[in-house]
Design an enzyme around this catalytic site. Structure first.
Site, PDB file in Angstrom:
ATOM      1  N   GLY A 410       1.358  -0.651  -9.062  1.00 17.55           N
ATOM      2  CA  GLY A 410       1.410  -1.242  -7.730  1.00 17.55           C
ATOM      3  C   GLY A 410       2.793  -1.129  -7.143  1.00 17.55           C
ATOM      4  O   GLY A 410       3.797  -1.074  -7.850  1.00 17.55           O
ATOM      5  N   GLY A 412       4.965  -2.753  -3.740  1.00 19.87           N
ATOM      6  CA  GLY A 412       4.836  -3.687  -2.628  1.00 19.87           C
ATOM      7  C   GLY A 412       6.169  -3.930  -1.979  1.00 19.87           C
ATOM      8  O   GLY A 412       7.175  -3.312  -2.336  1.00 19.87           O
ATOM      9  N   THR A 416       8.275  -2.868  -7.524  1.00 27.33           N
ATOM     10  CA  THR A 416       7.306  -1.952  -8.120  1.00 27.33           C
ATOM     11  C   THR A 416       6.767  -2.575  -9.395  1.00 27.33           C
ATOM     12  O   THR A 416       7.511  -3.214 -10.140  1.00 27.33           O
ATOM     13  CB  THR A 416       8.003  -0.630  -8.487  1.00 27.33           C
ATOM     14  OG1 THR A 416       8.822  -0.254  -7.387  1.00 27.33           O
ATOM     15  CG2 THR A 416       6.999   0.457  -8.773  1.00 27.33           C
ATOM     16  N   VAL A 417       5.487  -2.388  -9.642  1.00 27.90           N
ATOM     17  CA  VAL A 417       4.880  -2.975 -10.831  1.00 27.90           C
ATOM     18  C   VAL A 417       4.460  -1.880 -11.800  1.00 27.90           C
ATOM     19  O   VAL A 417       3.787  -0.926 -11.419  1.00 27.90           O
ATOM     20  CB  VAL A 417       3.657  -3.832 -10.459  1.00 27.90           C
ATOM     21  CG1 VAL A 417       3.105  -4.519 -11.695  1.00 27.90           C
ATOM     22  CG2 VAL A 417       4.018  -4.857  -9.408  1.00 27.90           C
ATOM     23  N   LYS A 431       7.361  -6.291 -13.388  1.00 26.03           N
ATOM     24  CA  LYS A 431       7.718  -6.089 -11.997  1.00 26.03           C
ATOM     25  C   LYS A 431       9.219  -5.920 -11.847  1.00 26.03           C
ATOM     26  O   LYS A 431      10.006  -6.749 -12.274  1.00 26.03           O
ATOM     27  CB  LYS A 431       7.234  -7.259 -11.142  1.00 26.03           C
ATOM     28  CG  LYS A 431       7.030  -6.809  -9.721  1.00 26.03           C
ATOM     29  CD  LYS A 431       6.511  -7.898  -8.863  1.00 26.03           C
ATOM     30  CE  LYS A 431       7.685  -8.714  -8.396  1.00 26.03           C
ATOM     31  NZ  LYS A 431       7.283  -9.762  -7.489  1.00 26.03           N
ATOM     32  N   ASP A 528       3.252 -14.811   0.324  1.00 26.30           N
ATOM     33  CA  ASP A 528       2.737 -13.463   0.536  1.00 26.30           C
ATOM     34  C   ASP A 528       1.289 -13.402   0.057  1.00 26.30           C
ATOM     35  O   ASP A 528       0.917 -12.575  -0.769  1.00 26.30           O
ATOM     36  CB  ASP A 528       3.609 -12.430  -0.179  1.00 26.30           C
ATOM     37  CG  ASP A 528       3.304 -11.002   0.298  1.00 26.30           C
ATOM     38  OD1 ASP A 528       2.707 -10.849   1.389  1.00 26.30           O
ATOM     39  OD2 ASP A 528       3.642 -10.049  -0.414  1.00 26.30           O
TER      40      ASP A 528
END
Ligand SMILES: *[C@@H]1O[C@H](CO)[C@@H](O)[C@H](O)[C@H]1NC(C)=O
Ligand SMILES: *[C@@H]1O[C@H](CO)[C@@H](O)[C@H](O)[C@H]1NC(C)=O
Ligand SMILES: *[C@@H]1O[C@H](CO)[C@@H](O)[C@H](O)[C@H]1NC(C)=O
Ligand SMILES: *[C@@H]1O[C@H](CO)[C@@H](O)[C@H](O)[C@H]1NC(C)=O
Ligand SMILES: *[C@@H]1O[C@H](CO)[C@@H](O)[C@H](O)[C@H]1NC(C)=O
Ligand SMILES: *[C@@H]1O[C@H](CO)[C@@H](O)[C@H](O)[C@H]1NC(C)=O
Ligand SMILES: *[C@@H]1O[C@H](CO)[C@@H](O)[C@H](O)[C@H]1NC(C)=O
Length: 736
Positions: A410, A412, A416-417, A431, A528
């Protein structure tokens, strides 16, 4: 760098200790029990919860409160005393009075697990030309009334001082199983000269005096109630509940005459509090002189009972008071004595060893007791919530193959994950945050500590962090089934089943956010909330809220925090955008957008190309306003069965999307609403407080059918229903 790491670790540890100390062992979801109120001990199964709002209370415990005015209260009723062995509680109930239309009250009382004790109370009416009665409402809508009246027709000579003889004061028995009641006092006179009173009172706690007619009564009087626990269960169903069974060790369950719940009784031979986690203890009949034996020396205590015996030599018999012990002939004695002498050495040797053995046992006992005490003091929480783990950079590098692109799961606004595989076989999500500056480090650590304390089934757990790298790395547990966003937007065919799943997800997300807002030691605003940040887990799809990268901890004395506006377009609270003041209501707005997403199956941005509808939320609201909301609900989802539900959720979404934050419901309200919709069995509400209401509504009714509601059991019934006909009959409110 090494030095830095050390310092940070210490800080983190002390933070953990600090928080645990501060909130007196109340990590999330564990209710903190308070066991005293004004120095009066509160016995099990009664309890005061310190943090009731943020934890799930044990349904088997009966919640009380402690307030400044009345001390211990149940609902809004003061508690005078509690008796565990009789399963009774003494409460202080308001006296119903009628002193003319403008000066009267009709207390009403509602409960499931509290029943007015039929044998320990009476219903009384005090006054001249007065009547008083008690209405009881059954669950099936049935209604019973009982009461009595007293009239002297102006001749007060027969009013008997000191006894409730029927003139000036009348009394009747209280039928069993009265728990949802109203009490009414009234007068036969349009403009009464004195007040009329009606009340339930504990036997022996009210003595009639003719001065009461002129000077009035106390505002409240003691009443005995029978109580039960766990009003949603009976003995059979409770036992099947296993761990949730309310009767502890060495006690038995009793629900013979209860409509709701059950009570516990210590088994014969045991004493104590059967609701206390330690259960009932053995009675030492020998010590307590409740034994059947000839003397104490003939008595031997055993678990749950005792036995009587006679000395092994020199006598026969059973050692009881009845049987006694008979001396044996001397010769037998002699043999016995020889036997003793012969083996005296052996005996003393054995005794020595026995002593040693007892010592050991005592020590073990102490240890076990200590263990138990520790367990009780610390509860589950110490073991279940591991404190934050500090990972090394090397560990995480290895887990992610040096942050290999192929492991990115992921990306966002906040980092970054990566998917990572730890050496201990755990799969984690790592993360990599965006850079933070030095001033934010302390806050970052605070945040990590608080977040790692969160232990909620619908929140992705933070396992730890790594502070050795330039940008902090956060390590979360890995959730397998992708994001809610994918789930919604990949689904082609939707139906009622889809709706049920989506409703469940909505309820779970709402529950998690509500928990974050109010549940933890310090409120947390997610800031969020979006379908990308809701992960789905397992085969039966459990929602897990993730990504607190942007989360803000709100100091307890503040309700909003000023921030640089960040978040995701389409979900952003317009009020927050304008003011930069982040509040928990910003999450409510974003959650509203998620609800709309669940309803419409559309993405909150770049959706179906309608002109002049800038965002999905606005588009949705405009249709809802025109009462055409079903036109924007995802095709196929609606059917006859769920229409109402969909509409309710649509309305809820619109409330979340209100422009003014303060007009939006709280996340807790939203969660409760959604949870209510997902729970099929709405049979038993969790809260069962008793509440007295003093209602002021007096309605007048003259139809003769209502008159029969006044079941008159008084000796003076012959005064006649006819005169009652002209009187005010009070129709009662529902006593919520
Ligand atoms: C409870 O009631 C029983 C029976 O009336 C009485 O013997 C006992 O002393 C009471 N216990 C308490 C704590 O009031
Ligand atoms: C009761 O109150 C109403 C208005 O509140 C008033 O008009 C009426 O006169 C009062 N009645 C008595 C008996 O005080
Ligand atoms: C009820 O009566 C008992 C015994 O007469 C007395 O000790 C107690 O104080 C009374 N309780 C109240 C609340 O009046
Ligand atoms: C106990 O409760 C269960 C379910 O709530 C019910 O089926 C059962 O009949 C009850 N048993 C008794 C003895 O009331
Ligand atoms: C229950 O009570 C029995 C007898 O008093 C005792 O042996 C046993 O250890 C107790 N069990 C628990 C779990 O306390
Ligand atoms: C003896 O009885 C008293 C009260 O009746 C109780 O408090 C005590 O715990 C009992 N002692 C033992 C050893 O059972
Ligand atoms: C009490 O009675 C009222 C009036 O019938 C009813 O509306 C209410 O649901 C009842 N409450 C309980 C807990 O049974």
């Amino acid at each position: 760098m090494k030095m830095m790491k050390h310092v940070l670790m210490v800080t983190t540890l002390s933070m953990v200790v600090g928080i645990v100390g501060l909130v007196a062992d109340s990590p999330p979801n564990t209710c903190t029990e308070i066991r005293t109120c004004r120095n009066v001990e509160i016995p099990y199964p009664f309890v005061i919860y310190k943090n009731l709002k943020s934890c799930s209370p044990d349904p088997r415990l009966i919640k009380l409160k402690c307030n400044d005015k009345d001390g211990l209260v149940k609902g809004n009723v003061p508690v005078l005393s509690i008796n565990i062995s009789t399963s009774q509680i003494e409460l202080s109930l308001i006296v119903s009075k009628y002193c003319g239309k403008n000066n009267s009250n009709n207390p009403s009382l509602t409960s499931k697990s509290f029943t007015i004790s039929s044998k320990d109370n009476k219903l009384l009416t005090v006054g001249d030309n007065s009547y008083g009665y008690l209405n009881s409402f059954g669950d099936d809508g049935s209604k019973y009334s009982t009461g009595c009246l007293t009239r002297s027709f102006g001749d007060s000579r027969s009013i008997d001082h000191g006894t409730c003889s029927g003139i000036g004061c009348c009394q009747v028995d209280i039928p069993p199983r009265m728990r949802n009641i109203t009490i009414e006092a009234s007068s036969f006179d349009e403009l009464p000269k004195s007040c009329s009173y009606a009340f339930v009172v504990k036997n022996g706690n009210y003595t009639f005096s003719s001065t009461h007619l002129s000077q009035g009564l106390p505002d409240d009087l003691p009443v005995i109630f029978d109580w039960t626990i766990d009003f949603a269960n009976n003995c059979t169903s409770a036992k099947n509940n296993g761990v949730n069974y309310g009767c502890k060790n060495n006690s038995k369950c009793d629900d013979e005459d209860t409509d709701y719940g059950y009570r516990c009784i210590c088994n014969p031979g045991y004493e104590g509090n059967p609701y206390d986690p330690i259960g009932c203890r053995d009675i030492n009949e020998c010590e307590n002189d409740t034994h059947e034996c000839k003397t104490k020396a003939n008595c031997k205590n055993i678990d749950g009972s005792h036995t009587c015996f006679c000395p092994k030599w020199g006598s026969s018999g059973d050692g009881t008071k009845k049987g006694g012990c008979q001396n044996l002939p001397n010769i037998v004695l002699g043999v016995g004595a020889a036997f003793i002498l012969l083996f005296a050495g052996t005996f003393s040797y054995l005794i020595y060893h026995k002593r040693k053995f007892i010592k050991l046992k005592e020590k073990l006992f102490e240890q076990n007791g200590g263990l138990f005490l520790r367990q009780k003091l610390s509860g589950k929480e110490y073991s279940s919530s591991q404190s934050t783990q500090i990972f090394t950079q090397d560990e995480l590098k290895k887990a992610t193959k040096n942050f290999d692109e192929s492991l990115i799961v992921g990306r966002g606004g906040f980092g970054t994950v990566f998917k990572g595989f730890l050496d201990d076989k755990r799969i984690v999500a790592i993360k990599k945050s965006k850079q933070i500056n030095k001033n934010q480090i302390q806050q970052f650590i605070d945040e990590v500590v608080v977040l790692s304390q969160i232990n909620h089934k619908n929140v992705v757990k933070l396992l730890g962090c790594c502070l050795e790298t330039k940008v902090p790395l956060l390590v979360y547990e890995f959730v397998s089934n992708g994001t809610l966003s994918n789930f919604i937007h990949k689904e082609r065919q939707v139906n009622n089943g889809t709706w049920k799943t989506r409703l469940k997800i909505a309820a779970e997300v709402a529950g998690a956010l509500s928990y974050l807002h109010s549940g933890v030691t310090i409120p947390i605003i997610h800031s969020d909330v979006k379908s990308d940040n809701v992960l789905l887990d397992g085969t039966n799809i459990t929602a897990r809220v993730s990504d607190f990268g942007a989360s803000k901890l709100v100091p307890l004395d503040q309700t909003e925090v000023a921030t640089i506006v960040q978040g995701t377009f389409g979900y952003l609270d317009p009020e927050y955008m304008q003011t930069s003041q982040l509040t928990d209501k910003s999450d409510v707005y974003s959650f509203g957008v998620v609800l709309v997403e669940l309803l419409t199956g559309e993405k909150p941005f770049c959706f179906g190309g309608q002109e002049n509808s800038r965002s999905l939320a606005m588009h949705f609201l405009s249709y809802l306003k025109k009462d055409r909301v079903f036109e924007v609900i995802q095709n196929g989802m609606r059917n006859e069965g769920n229409e109402q539900e969909i509409k309710e959720v649509a309305v809820l979404a619109s409330q979340c999307l209100r422009l003014r934050g303060e007009k939006r419901p709280s996340m807790k309200e939203v969660a409760m609403k959604l949870e209510g919709m997902t729970i099929l069995d709405k049979r038993s509400p969790v809260d069962d407080d008793i509440n007295i209401e003093e209602t002021q509504y007096l309605l007048y009714e003259s139809s003769s059918s209502s008159i029969h509601e006044l079941g008159d059991t008084s000796k003076h019934g012959d005064v006649g229903y006819d005169s009652l006909k002209e009187c005010k009959l009070i129709v009662l409110d529902d006593g919520r």
